[in-house]
Design a protein around this motif. Structure first.
Motif, mmCIF file in Angstrom:
data_model
loop_
_atom_site.group_PDB
_atom_site.id
_atom_site.type_symbol
_atom_site.label_atom_id
_atom_site.label_comp_id
_atom_site.label_asym_id
_atom_site.label_seq_id
_atom_site.Cartn_x
_atom_site.Cartn_y
_atom_site.Cartn_z
ATOM 1 N N ALA A 121 0.836 -1.193 0.000
ATOM 2 C CA ALA A 121 0.000 0.000 0.000
ATOM 3 C C ALA A 121 0.876 1.250 0.000
ATOM 4 O O ALA A 121 1.755 1.400 0.843
ATOM 5 C CB ALA A 121 -0.904 0.003 1.232
ATOM 6 N N PRO A 122 0.685 2.154 -0.961
ATOM 7 C CA PRO A 122 1.511 3.361 -1.011
ATOM 8 C C PRO A 122 1.190 4.287 0.151
ATOM 9 O O PRO A 122 0.061 4.342 0.635
ATOM 10 C CB PRO A 122 1.112 3.995 -2.355
ATOM 11 N N ALA A 123 2.197 5.002 0.606
ATOM 12 C CA ALA A 123 1.992 5.962 1.687
ATOM 13 C C ALA A 123 1.117 7.106 1.183
ATOM 14 O O ALA A 123 1.295 7.606 0.072
ATOM 15 C CB ALA A 123 3.335 6.490 2.171
ATOM 16 N N VAL A 124 0.153 7.503 2.000
ATOM 17 C CA VAL A 124 -0.736 8.598 1.621
ATOM 18 C C VAL A 124 -0.046 9.919 1.952
ATOM 19 O O VAL A 124 0.318 10.160 3.104
ATOM 20 C CB VAL A 124 -2.074 8.496 2.379
ATOM 21 N N VAL A 145 -5.221 15.713 3.751
ATOM 22 C CA VAL A 145 -5.000 14.709 2.714
ATOM 23 C C VAL A 145 -5.919 15.033 1.546
ATOM 24 O O VAL A 145 -7.138 15.165 1.726
ATOM 25 C CB VAL A 145 -5.292 13.286 3.222
ATOM 26 N N ALA A 146 -5.339 15.177 0.361
ATOM 27 C CA ALA A 146 -6.134 15.453 -0.836
ATOM 28 C C ALA A 146 -6.507 14.133 -1.504
ATOM 29 O O ALA A 146 -5.635 13.346 -1.880
ATOM 30 C CB ALA A 146 -5.344 16.330 -1.798
ATOM 31 N N HIS A 147 -7.804 13.874 -1.618
ATOM 32 C CA HIS A 147 -8.301 12.675 -2.285
ATOM 33 C C HIS A 147 -8.958 13.069 -3.603
ATOM 34 O O HIS A 147 -9.207 14.250 -3.858
ATOM 35 C CB HIS A 147 -9.330 11.962 -1.404
ATOM 36 N N GLU A 152 -9.521 15.350 3.278
ATOM 37 C CA GLU A 152 -9.640 14.732 4.593
ATOM 38 C C GLU A 152 -8.788 15.531 5.571
ATOM 39 O O GLU A 152 -7.609 15.778 5.320
ATOM 40 C CB GLU A 152 -9.162 13.283 4.538
ATOM 41 N N VAL A 153 -9.390 15.948 6.664
ATOM 42 C CA VAL A 153 -8.675 16.664 7.717
ATOM 43 C C VAL A 153 -8.363 15.679 8.835
ATOM 44 O O VAL A 153 -9.270 15.066 9.404
ATOM 45 C CB VAL A 153 -9.510 17.841 8.264
#
Length: 222
Positions: A121-124, A145-147, A152-153
């Motif tokens: 799984a790649p690091a987010v 986190v930009a999805h 996502e905060v």
């Protein structure tokens, strides 16, 4: 041979294909297999499943966090062998051979998948954002986190009044407030909240946390 004795031999098939049946019982079972078509057919069904287990146990180790111990497969097989013999003594597990082998494969396969996911799984990527605490005793930090579906905060904080409800909104570049979730305060105990909004990163300007009265207690600008 009585029906009960036959059932006991069928139970032994599970431990037999896993190589966990004692020598004396192995010899007795193999003599029985020479004359029993039904047990021979059942053994043929179990053997490929046991082969899958052996393949999993023999696969090269992968480096991953919290990697299962190297002897896990042997320990599972040993436990299954003991369980099969216990079932035989109780004499009520008609399909214990299939069940024990399938259970062993399921356990090892699940751990194998867990290891693959942990490694592959790649690091987010996260973006650190500044936070301003506007309420006494509140201490908060945050990352973004930009999805593809929004932002996502990730809020790490303490000092929110225990039991009180707080609402989080992402502030859009258009001046609108977009709901991102709610949480309940935990007082001095630290907490982590993952709060999600459908606003895309290039349209998100910040976030805020409000208490039940509508007072802003935390703000952030991206």
């Amino acid at each position: 041979m009585t029906e009960r004795e036959h059932e006991q031999l069928r139970v032994d098939l599970g431990a037999y294909v896993l190589g966990q049946l004692p020598a004396a019982e192995t010899e007795r079972l193999e003599e029985h297999l020479d004359d029993c078509a039904s047990c021979t057919a059942e053994l043929a069904e179990l053997t490929p499943v046991a082969g899958a287990l052996a393949a999993l146990r023999g696969s090269p180790d992968r480096t991953a966090p919290d990697e299962p111990p190297a002897d896990l497969g042997d320990r599972v097989a040993g436990a299954v062998g003991h369980a099969a013999r216990d079932e035989r003594r109780r004499g009520w597990a008609r399909a214990a051979g299939v069940a024990t082998v399938a259970a062993a494969v399921a356990v090892v396969a699940a751990l194998g998948v867990q290891r693959l996911v942990a490694e592959d799984a790649p690091a987010v990527p996260t973006e650190a954002v500044g936070v301003v605490d506007r309420a006494p005793g509140v201490d908060a930090t945050a990352a973004l986190v930009a999805h593809t579906w929004g932002v996502e905060v990730k809020l790490h904080a303490s000092g929110f009044a225990p039991g009180d409800r707080y609402r989080v909104a992402v502030l859009g570049t258009d001046g609108e407030r977009y709901p991102a979730g709610e949480f309940v305060g935990t007082g001095a105990r630290e907490m982590d909240c993952n709060l999600n909004s459908s606003v895309l990163r290039d349209r998100a300007a910040g976030f805020e946390v409000r208490d039940d009265t509508g007072r802003v207690v935390v703000t952030s600008t991206f």
